[in-house]
Design a protein around this motif. Structure first.
Motif, PDB file in Angstrom:
ATOM      1  N   GLU A 145       0.839  -1.207   0.000  1.00 26.42           N
ATOM      2  CA  GLU A 145       0.000   0.000   0.000  1.00 26.42           C
ATOM      3  C   GLU A 145       0.873   1.256   0.000  1.00 26.42           C
ATOM      4  O   GLU A 145       0.623   2.208  -0.734  1.00 26.42           O
ATOM      5  N   VAL A 146       1.880   1.237   0.848  1.00 26.70           N
ATOM      6  CA  VAL A 146       2.759   2.410   0.959  1.00 26.70           C
ATOM      7  C   VAL A 146       3.512   2.626  -0.346  1.00 26.70           C
ATOM      8  O   VAL A 146       3.592   3.750  -0.869  1.00 26.70           O
TER       9      VAL A 146
ATOM     10  N   ASP B 168       1.630   4.326  -3.127  1.00 25.31           N
ATOM     11  CA  ASP B 168       1.111   5.695  -2.920  1.00 25.31           C
ATOM     12  C   ASP B 168       1.851   6.692  -3.825  1.00 25.31           C
ATOM     13  O   ASP B 168       3.093   6.705  -3.877  1.00 25.31           O
TER      14      ASP B 168
ATOM     15  N   SER C 267      -1.304  11.477   2.650  1.00 26.08           N
ATOM     16  CA  SER C 267      -1.682  10.543   1.586  1.00 26.08           C
ATOM     17  C   SER C 267      -1.646   9.098   2.084  1.00 26.08           C
ATOM     18  O   SER C 267      -2.579   8.321   1.843  1.00 26.08           O
ATOM     19  N   ILE C 268      -0.574   8.748   2.802  1.00 26.78           N
ATOM     20  CA  ILE C 268      -0.449   7.367   3.296  1.00 26.78           C
ATOM     21  C   ILE C 268      -1.566   7.057   4.297  1.00 26.78           C
ATOM     22  O   ILE C 268      -2.212   6.007   4.243  1.00 26.78           O
TER      23      ILE C 268
ATOM     24  N   SER D 237      -4.427   8.274   4.489  1.00 27.29           N
ATOM     25  CA  SER D 237      -5.756   8.203   3.877  1.00 27.29           C
ATOM     26  C   SER D 237      -5.963   6.876   3.131  1.00 27.29           C
ATOM     27  O   SER D 237      -7.089   6.513   2.795  1.00 27.29           O
ATOM     28  N   ARG D 238      -4.898   6.156   2.878  1.00 30.77           N
ATOM     29  CA  ARG D 238      -4.997   4.904   2.103  1.00 30.77           C
ATOM     30  C   ARG D 238      -5.495   3.738   2.948  1.00 30.77           C
ATOM     31  O   ARG D 238      -6.156   2.845   2.455  1.00 30.77           O
TER      32      ARG D 238
END
Lengths: 232, 372
Positions: free
Chosen positions: B77-78, B81, B219-220, B222-223
């Protein structure tokens, strides 16, 4: 009531119709009532009256410590009755000398410094003031006590230092408020002789507030006051 | 100044005691400021002074590196981004090591990329070139963690040689070693041969070009609800315990901030009461009230400055020492801040006495007030 001096030169003090009223709650207390007093240059006046008669009030108004409620006060030709606090402070600095009822020196200053503080808080002449202080202490027989703190001086010596301090600003008028009340008879007489000698030597006028009749012998004139009213 | 200096000269004991009391308070304030900073640095210096701008924890880790585990899904996921540039793994473990012939607990921090998790600067030596090398904290150099020293991870006996030293890079107030990631993995396996491939504890992130660290963090986070990204400074400040330590010291500093003006204010109030006779006399013979107030404020400034100088003289040598494992430091910023603060507070508190001086009525001299 008028208590006038005989001299025709510019008087040291000229008070006309001076009134001092205190307000205590809703009541008015008249401490001084339409007092007229003239003290000539070089004149020593004894102001005699019982306790609470208004003699200290009169003296305070003459010295610019208190403001009169009404009337005119002229000291050495200077009208002070309309002065504000700041002007009265400057006036006291330069025009009058004070010796209060009890011995009143600054306890953390030596005899010499108690004289010099007058210059420090006022004109700041420096060297001439130091020379004047030394000369005064010499005249008052206190040269060897110049570096002593008040706590190391006798009652008479303290009073002599206070006299010296009152003369430091070379005033035209010195106000003595019961200057001998804290001294025994012999010492009181000695101090009064000293006051007379010093005032006459300088041509300085003085008002000596007292309730002791014996003091009047050392003065040129006696003015009596009762219940705020000067006797003729 | 004539009056102020003469009075102080004649009452050396009284004024000297106040100066000494303020000196002691200043020393305590500055010492505790150094202690607070030293304590926090030894707890989280390794986070604050490492090179990655953003650290990503798992939420379960509660912002403790060792408690955080980044699973492959979270790592993916990271890395996916758009606000994220380079990503590096960081692993942390606390190991028993033998250093200088003695057993000690040491923190080993493994990083993949020097730009993502190594100390930002070295005070001595070099960064590791090969596996088995480490950068240590200069605070521990004398305890068997100096350049050229080799520590053995126990049990297992993995050897790690220290080739560089960095300042303020301790974690958890103990010896800390920054090693290449493979050395960290070797250390884990040395202790537990069945460990396999340990998962990273946190991810070190470089924001993408043109993106800030705050952008990357937002951003991270919010993922995924399972990711907890923090900027470097936030990661250090929000490590559990840091806020509590800071809050405790803040309360202590506030108390000191109250004590100094109280002591100074009360002193001058008492002194003013005691010498009210002399002040009344001076007012009666024509001393301007402002001159007397000036004299009082001059004394207050002199006392605070002298007290501060004494406190600083006591603090300076102490600030060069270590307190247990905590290195203290001369805190220039704190010295300047407290100098200004105490001067303002000390002089401000003496204004109460100044008000009393301004209220003096010279007529009191004719009523015996000059002798009270």
């Amino acid at each position: 009531m008028n208590a006038s001096a005989s001299s025709s030169a510019t008087p040291a003090l000229h008070m006309v119709g001076v009134r001092k009223v205190y307000r205590v709650g809703d009541e008015e207390v008249v401490a001084l009532d339409h007092a007229d007093l003239t003290v000539a240059a070089d004149e020593i006046v004894a102001l005699v009256g019982p306790s609470g008669s208004g003699k200290t009030t009169l003296c305070s108004i003459a010295g610019g410590i208190l403001s009169a409620t009404a009337g005119s006060v002229v000291v050495g030709g200077e009208e002070i009755s309309g002065y504000n606090d700041r002007q009265l402070t400057t006036f006291r600095q330069n025009q009058v000398g004070f010796v209060f009822q009890t011995v009143n020196l600054v306890p953390f200053l030596t005899a010499r410094e108690n004289l010099l503080v007058v210059d420090e808080m006022g004109r700041r002449e420096g060297k001439p003031a130091r020379a004047r202080a030394d000369r005064l202490l010499e005249e008052l027989g206190l040269a060897d006590r110049a570096q002593n703190l008040p706590g190391q001086l006798s009652g008479g010596q303290k009073q002599r230092v206070a006299i010296g301090r009152s003369l430091m600003n070379e005033p035209g008028l010195v106000l003595f408020d019961e200057p001998t009340s804290a001294l025994d008879t012999e010492l009181g007489a000695h101090v009064m002789e000293l006051i007379r000698t010093e005032m006459k030597a300088r041509g300085t006028s003085a008002i000596v507030v007292t309730h002791d009749e014996r003091i009047t012998e050392y003065c040129d004139r006696t003015v009596r006051i009762t219940d705020g009213v000067l006797e003729a | 100044m004539f009056l102020a200096l003469k009075e102080m000269r004649r009452a050396k004991g009284r004024f000297g005691l106040l100066i000494a009391a303020i000196g002691m308070l200043v020393f305590l304030i500055l010492f505790q400021q150094s202690l607070q900073n030293g304590l926090l640095t030894s707890f989280v210096g390794a986070i604050r002074n490492q090179s990655a701008p953003v650290l990503v924890y798992s939420v379960d880790g509660q912002r403790v590196i060792q408690g955080s585990i980044i699973t492959p899904d979270l790592e993916a996921e990271v890395r996916a981004d758009g606000a994220v540039g380079a990503v590096g793994r960081i692993g942390q473990g606390t190991f028993t090591v033998s250093a200088g012939g003695e057993a000690a607990d040491a923190t080993v921090l493994g990083y993949e990329d020097r730009a993502l998790g190594a100390p930002t600067a070295l005070t001595e030596g070099r960064y590791p070139d090969v596996a088995g090398e480490a950068v240590g904290s200069d605070a521990d150099a004398d305890d068997g963690f100096g350049i050229g020293d080799t520590v053995l991870v126990q049990p297992g006996g993995l050897a790690i040689t220290i080739v560089g030293l960095a300042r303020d890079v301790q974690l958890n107030a103990g010896p800390t070693l920054f090693v290449p990631y493979e050395t960290y993995v070797s250390a884990v396996r040395s202790v537990n041969p069945d460990a396999g491939q340990p998962l990273p504890n946190v991810l070190a992130v470089q924001p993408a070009d043109g993106r800030s660290a705050d952008d990357a963090v937002a951003s991270i986070n919010s993922r995924s609800d399972e990711l907890d990204a923090l900027t470097r400074d936030d990661a250090a400040d929000e490590t559990p315990g840091v806020a509590q330590v800071r809050q405790s010291f803040t309360i202590i500093f506030l108390l000191y901030g109250l004590v100094v003006p109280c002591v100074t204010g009360l002193f001058f109030l008492i002194i003013t009461f005691q010498k009210s006779g002399a002040l009344t006399l001076l007012r009666a013979i024509g001393a301007p009230a402002e001159r007397l107030v000036g004299s009082l404020l001059f004394q207050a400034v002199l006392i605070v400055v002298a007290g501060y100088a004494i406190g600083l003289a006591l603090y300076t040598p102490v600030s060069q020492q270590r307190l247990g494992g905590i290195p203290l430091r001369f805190e220039t910023g704190a010295v300047l801040f407290w100098a200004v603060a105490l001067l303002v507070l000390g002089v401000g508190s003496s204004l109460i006495a100044a008000r009393r001086v301004l209220a003096i009525d010279p007529i009191e001299a004719t009523r015996g007030g000059a002798n009270r």
